[in-house]
Design a protein around this motif. Structure first.
Motif, PDB file in Angstrom:
ATOM      1  N   TYR A 231       0.832  -1.203   0.000  1.00 26.22           N
ATOM      2  CA  TYR A 231       0.000   0.000   0.000  1.00 26.22           C
ATOM      3  C   TYR A 231       0.867   1.255   0.000  1.00 26.22           C
ATOM      4  O   TYR A 231       0.608   2.203  -0.753  1.00 26.22           O
ATOM      5  N   ASN A 232       1.911   1.264   0.856  1.00 23.76           N
ATOM      6  CA  ASN A 232       2.789   2.436   0.926  1.00 23.76           C
ATOM      7  C   ASN A 232       3.500   2.672  -0.396  1.00 23.76           C
ATOM      8  O   ASN A 232       3.629   3.811  -0.856  1.00 23.76           O
ATOM      9  N   LYS A 233       3.956   1.577  -1.033  1.00 22.56           N
ATOM     10  CA  LYS A 233       4.622   1.713  -2.329  1.00 22.56           C
ATOM     11  C   LYS A 233       3.659   2.221  -3.392  1.00 22.56           C
ATOM     12  O   LYS A 233       3.997   3.095  -4.208  1.00 22.56           O
ATOM     13  N   THR A 234       2.435   1.679  -3.382  1.00 22.81           N
ATOM     14  CA  THR A 234       1.427   2.137  -4.343  1.00 22.81           C
ATOM     15  C   THR A 234       1.109   3.619  -4.135  1.00 22.81           C
ATOM     16  O   THR A 234       0.933   4.382  -5.106  1.00 22.81           O
ATOM     17  N   GLN A 235       1.042   4.043  -2.892  1.00 19.69           N
ATOM     18  CA  GLN A 235       0.752   5.443  -2.594  1.00 19.69           C
ATOM     19  C   GLN A 235       1.870   6.361  -3.098  1.00 19.69           C
ATOM     20  O   GLN A 235       1.608   7.419  -3.678  1.00 19.69           O
ATOM     21  N   TYR A 238       1.699   6.506  -6.791  1.00 21.22           N
ATOM     22  CA  TYR A 238       0.552   7.320  -7.190  1.00 21.22           C
ATOM     23  C   TYR A 238       0.911   8.807  -7.161  1.00 21.22           C
ATOM     24  O   TYR A 238       0.646   9.549  -8.114  1.00 21.22           O
ATOM     25  N   HIS A 239       1.533   9.248  -6.068  1.00 27.71           N
ATOM     26  CA  HIS A 239       1.911  10.661  -5.955  1.00 27.71           C
ATOM     27  C   HIS A 239       2.952  11.028  -6.999  1.00 27.71           C
ATOM     28  O   HIS A 239       2.906  12.133  -7.576  1.00 27.71           O
TER      29      HIS A 239
END
Length: 328
Positions: A231-235, A238-239
Motif C-alpha cells: 500500500y505504501n509503495k502504491t501510494q 501514485y503521488h
C-alpha cells in the motif's frame, strides 16, 4: 441451574469416582455423608469400583494361568483384554509376548517331575512354532530373539548351550515380575477416572486450539505487513505519477506556444517513472539522445509493459516537435 440439577447424579458420581481413585478416604467418607444429609442423588453403583474389581480379577486369572502353565486360558485372556493396538504396536508388549510363548513352550520341561508327556510337549512346541511363523516373525531380525527361532527344532533344549538361561531358576520369576508390572500399568491406564480423562482431553484440546490461533495470528500479521508495504509503495507511485502527469500537462501546454522539450527534461521525467531500484543506474547510464536506448533499457531488466508505456509517452511528447525519434 436446571441443567446442573438434571445431571447432578452423574456429576456427583464423577467426583466420588475420582476421590476413590486418588484414595482420599476421609474426604470420600465426608463427601458421601454430606450428600446423604442434603439428599443429593448418587449413582447406586460405582462404575470406577466395578472397573477396578474387574481388572484385578483379569490380572489374577492371567497370573494364575501363567503359574499353572495353562497356555490356552492365558492367551485367550491376553488377546481379549490387551488391545490389539498394544499387542501389535508396542515393542515392550511384543517382547513380553515372545518370552511368554517360550515360557509355555518349555513349561513341561521345567516343571514335570518325570519325563513330560510327548504328545502334550509336541503340541506346545508346535504352537510356539506357529507363533514364530506368524506374529513372532516381526522379531526375527532382532539379535536378542534370533537364537530362539531354532528352539522348536532342537531335540533336547535343556542341554543346549543357546538355551541355558531359560532353564535357570531365576528366569521364570523374573518373567512373571515383568508380566505383573505390564498388567498393572495396562489396567491402571484403563481404570483412569472419567473426570481426569475429561480434564486431560479438554486441556489438550484447549492447548492445541491456542497453538493454532497463535499460528494464525502470526500469519495474519505477516500478511498485514506485506499488504501495508504494498500500500505504501502504491501510494508513493501514485503521488509520483500525479506529479509527472502535472508536469507533462504543463509541457504540452508549452509546446502549443512553440517551446521545445529538451532531451534532458524528457530524461528526468522518464527516470522518475522508473522503479526506485533502476532509477540511479538509468540516470547515469542511459543516454536518451542516442538511438538504441530501448535495447539498453531492456538489458537492464525493464519490464515490457513499462517500456511500452514509457515509449508511448515519449512518442506523444516528442512527436509534436517532429525533430527526433522517441529515445525509448
Amino acid at each position: 441451574m436446571g441443567d446442573i440439577l438434571a445431571h447432578e447424579s452423574e456429576l456427583l458420581g464423577l467426583v466420588k469416582e475420582y476421590l476413590d481413585f486418588a484414595e482420599f478416604e476421609d474426604t470420600l467418607k465426608t463427601f458421601l455423608k454430606e450428600c446423604q444429609m442434603k439428599g443429593k442423588p448418587l449413582p447406586k453403583t460405582s462404575g470406577g469400583s466395578l472397573r477396578v474389581s474387574k481388572s484385578l480379577t483379569i490380572q489374577r486369572d492371567l497370573l494364575a494361568a501363567f503359574d499353572s502353565g495353562d497356555q490356552k486360558v492365558f492367551f485367550d485372556l491376553w488377546e481379549e483384554h490387551i488391545p490389539s493396538s498394544i499387542r501389535d504396536g508396542d515393542s515392550l508388549a511384543q517382547k513380553l509376548e515372545f518370552y511368554l510363548h517360550i515360557h509355555f513352550a518349555i513349561y513341561l520341561l521345567k516343571h514335570s517331575v518325570q519325563r513330560p508327556d510327548k504328545e502334550e510337549l509336541s503340541e506346545r512346541i508346535s504352537y510356539f512354532k506357529t507363533y514364530l511363523e506368524s506374529k513372532g516373525a516381526a522379531l526375527s531380525q532382532t539379535t536378542e530373539f534370533l537364537p530362539f527361532y531354532a528352539l522348536p527344532f532342537v531335540p533336547n533344549p535343556m542341554v543346549h548351550p543357546s538355551f541355558k538361561e531359560l532353564f535357570q531358576d531365576s528366569w521364570t520369576p523374573e518373567l512373571k515380575l515383568k508380566l505383573e508390572k505390564f498388567l498393572a500399568l495396562m489396567f491402571k491406564a484403563s481404570n483412569t477416572p472419567k473426570l481426569l480423562t475429561l480434564y486431560k482431553e479438554n486441556g489438550q484440546s484447549h492447548k492445541e486450539t491456542l497453538q493454532q490461533l497463535h499460528q494464525q495470528l502470526v500469519e495474519a500479521e505477516r500478511r498485514a505487513m506485506t499488504y501495508l508495504k504494498r500500500y505504501n509503495k502504491t501510494q508513493v507511485d501514485y503521488h509520483t505519477l500525479i506529479g509527472v502527469t502535472a508536469e507533462l500537462v504543463d509541457s504540452l501546454e508549452a509546446t502549443v506556444s512553440g517551446k521545445m522539450i529538451t532531451p534532458e527534461y524528457l530524461q528526468s521525467v522518464c527516470v522518475r517513472l522508473f522503479s526506485n531500484q533502476m532509477r540511479q543506474s538509468l540516470a547515469h547510464s542511459v543516454d536518451f539522445t542516442r538511438p538504441g536506448t530501448v535495447n539498453q533499457c531492456r538489458d537492464q531488466s525493464l519490464g515490457t509493459e513499462q517500456l511500452r508505456c514509457q515509449r508511448g509517452l515519449c512518442q506523444h511528447v516528442l512527436g509534436r516537435s517532429g525533430d527526433r525519434e522517441c529515445p525509448l
